[in-house]
Design an enzyme around this catalytic site. Structure first.
Site, PDB file in Angstrom:
ATOM      1  N   GLU A 146      -6.379 -10.988  -1.176  1.00 21.43           N
ATOM      2  CA  GLU A 146      -6.936 -10.610  -0.338  1.00 21.43           C
ATOM      3  C   GLU A 146      -8.514 -10.085  -0.406  1.00 21.43           C
ATOM      4  O   GLU A 146      -8.877 -10.018  -0.067  1.00 21.43           O
ATOM      5  CB  GLU A 146      -6.678  -8.939   0.757  1.00 21.43           C
ATOM      6  CG  GLU A 146      -5.395  -9.141   0.871  1.00 21.43           C
ATOM      7  CD  GLU A 146      -4.898  -7.967   1.105  1.00 21.43           C
ATOM      8  OE1 GLU A 146      -5.537  -7.295   2.868  1.00 21.43           O
ATOM      9  OE2 GLU A 146      -3.152  -7.905   1.622  1.00 21.43           O
ATOM     10  N   GLU A 148       0.900  -1.272   0.248  1.00 20.58           N
ATOM     11  CA  GLU A 148      -0.006   0.324   0.163  1.00 20.58           C
ATOM     12  C   GLU A 148       0.291   1.350  -0.162  1.00 20.58           C
ATOM     13  O   GLU A 148       0.772   1.830   0.639  1.00 20.58           O
ATOM     14  CB  GLU A 148      -0.951  -0.495   1.021  1.00 20.58           C
ATOM     15  CG  GLU A 148      -1.592  -1.733   1.163  1.00 20.58           C
ATOM     16  CD  GLU A 148      -2.814  -1.493   2.592  1.00 20.58           C
ATOM     17  OE1 GLU A 148      -2.216  -1.092   3.249  1.00 20.58           O
ATOM     18  OE2 GLU A 148      -3.951  -2.067   2.564  1.00 20.58           O
TER      19      GLU A 148
HETATM   20  C1  XIL Z   1      -6.294  -6.878   8.358  1.00 17.97           C
HETATM   21  C2  XIL Z   1      -6.435  -8.043   9.106  1.00 17.97           C
HETATM   22  O1  XIL Z   1      -8.018  -8.333   8.908  1.00 17.97           O
HETATM   23  C3  XIL Z   1      -7.159  -6.898  11.171  1.00 17.97           C
HETATM   24  O2  XIL Z   1      -7.509  -8.315  11.414  1.00 17.97           O
HETATM   25  C4  XIL Z   1      -6.260  -6.411  11.422  1.00 17.97           C
HETATM   26  O3  XIL Z   1      -6.686  -5.644  12.605  1.00 17.97           O
HETATM   27  C5  XIL Z   1      -6.134  -5.199  10.285  1.00 17.97           C
HETATM   28  O4  XIL Z   1      -5.391  -5.428   9.197  1.00 17.97           O
HETATM   29  N1  XIL Z   1      -4.837  -4.303   4.147  1.00 17.97           N
HETATM   30  C6  XIL Z   1      -3.933  -5.633   3.967  1.00 17.97           C
HETATM   31  C7  XIL Z   1      -4.368  -6.590   5.490  1.00 17.97           C
HETATM   32  O5  XIL Z   1      -2.571  -5.746   3.730  1.00 17.97           O
HETATM   33  O6  XIL Z   1      -2.637  -6.500   6.139  1.00 17.97           O
HETATM   34  C8  XIL Z   1      -4.835  -6.027   6.357  1.00 17.97           C
HETATM   35  O7  XIL Z   1      -5.485  -6.873   7.331  1.00 17.97           O
HETATM   36  C9  XIL Z   1      -6.460  -5.836   6.105  1.00 17.97           C
HETATM   37  C10 XIL Z   1      -6.668  -4.607   4.908  1.00 17.97           C
END
Ligand code: XIL
Length: 387
Positions: A286, A173
């Site tokens: 994701e 990101e």
């Molecule tokens: C999220 C997790 O799922 C949560 O449990 C945590 O509290 C915050 O992070 N993009 C990403 C992930 O790259 O690491 C994030 O994961 C969601 C958004």
């Protein structure tokens, strides 16, 4: 089924209106209501393993800090359907390296061991990020000190799991969300502590350090929203620069946090081809599709919105969306190397309450699961072309 045959089927696909009763009747399957939802499911149909259905196309993954506090039933579901696991939190800089001389490897070691013991690959997440990263990385240090801390972090973590973690999100990101016009094609980097301390080369450096630590690991740049609009344009500018600077980058991760309120199918289709044109592979890293809830990767207030239980129509809309997405992924199966869901079930999801995944809160397959299966196994209906 031969890949060729699957491809031909795929080409005929242009629209799973994925109502399960319709599916079932074309298949001659008796339907019955599933507990916890009013939707019709083909109760007597064998439940194929997703990783088997898609084995000629790409890896199928999930995210979770396994085995952790997952139940035996949940772990069995993981083993049934998935062949790659992303640690949801435990390998992030904050949890694993809370201060310069403290490492917390226990959960990471347990996850890697569990995955290898159960024949699953591991995708490491994530080495360099603006979030879930402790301040010590940036405190009282000039550029060279911060670069050295980053190098030590990457070298230690990637080195520890060398040969055991197949791929890494090296930088997560780095591109900013806003303040960027459609035509200004710049990298538009997020004004993170990494950018402030090191400058834009922090990304190239991170890739070089990761590659030195494990030359065989596949290295990803991972972000959300890079499939469409100005953020896609910025991603292309950034990736071209990284390649030019000799960053050992192999793949782009499109996070894929979407909502049924709107998925940029046509842009996604083009974006995968555009990333491939740079010589890169693509991972959908994701994936989740909320039912009318949040989208994007931001930790915003909508993240925990508690939506009403999904109606059969909602579940069908979601199933349709997943079917259309998987049809696009299959079309690009020479480029897409992995599709990972962000979580396991509607209980194990960062978007709890928005019903984003393909197994419900009781670990039962939702219509979206069957829709994804049917993209390859029963594609006797037409999917609408990407919009
Ligand atoms: C999220 C997790 O799922 C949560 O449990 C945590 O509290 C915050 O992070 N993009 C990403 C992930 O790259 O690491 C994030 O994961 C969601 C958004």
């Amino acid at each position: 089924m031969a890949l060729q045959q699957q491809r031909r089927r795929f080409l005929r696909l242009a629209g799973a209106s994925v109502g399960m009763s319709a599916y079932a009747s074309t298949l001659g399957i008796q339907c019955s209501a599933v507990a916890g939802s009013d939707s019709l499911q083909p109760a007597e149909r064998r439940r194929p393993a997703l990783k088997e259905v898609y084995k000629e196309h790409f890896l199928i993954g999930m995210a979770g800090d396994l085995p952790g506090n997952y139940s035996q039933q949940e772990l069995a579901l993981v083993k049934e359907h998935f062949n790659v696991v992303t640690p949801e939190n435990c390998m992030k800089p904050g949890p694993v390296h809370p201060s310069e001389n403290i490492w917390r490897f226990e959960r990471c070691d347990a996850l890697v061991k569990w995955c290898l013991d159960n024949n699953m690959a591991v995708h490491g997440h994530t080495l360099v990020w603006h979030a879930q990263t402790s301040d010590w990385f940036f405190r009282d240090g000039d550029k060279s000190v911060v670069v050295q801390r980053m190098k030590d972090h990457i070298t230690t973590l990637v080195g520890r799991y060398k040969g055991k973690v197949r791929s890494w999100d090296v930088v997560n990101e780095a591109i900013s969300d806003g303040g960027h016009s459609q035509t200004a094609q710049t990298e538009n980097l997020r004004n993170s502590s990494w950018l402030k301390a090191v400058g834009p080369e922090f990304i190239t450096l991170a890739f070089k350090f990761a590659h030195q630590a494990d030359p065989d690991a596949k290295l990803y740049y991972n972000d959300y929203g890079i499939e469409a609009g100005p953020k896609h344009a910025s991603a292309m500018v950034l990736l071209r620069r990284l390649i030019k600077e000799g960053a050992p980058i192999h793949a782009v991760g499109i996070q894929g946090h979407w909502s049924t309120r709107g998925i940029p199918y046509a842009a996604l289709d083009r974006a995968i081809a555009a990333f491939a044109s740079l010589g890169l592979k693509v991972g959908i890293t994701e994936l989740d599709v909320t039912i009318g809830g949040a989208s994007g990767g931001q930790f915003g207030p909508r993240r925990f919105a508690n939506l009403p239980p999904p109606s059969p129509e909602d579940l069908k809309t979601q199933a349709d969306a997943y079917a259309r997405l998987f049809a696009i992924f299959v079309k690009h199966n020479q480029v897409v190397e992995r599709v990972t869901f962000w979580g396991l079930s509607d209980r194990r999801t960062w978007r709890f309450g928005q019903h984003p995944l393909i197994f419900d809160a009781n670990n039962q397959p939702k219509p979206a699961y069957w829709a994804i299966v049917d993209v390859l196994l029963n594609s006797n209906r037409d999917l609408p072309a990407p919009r």
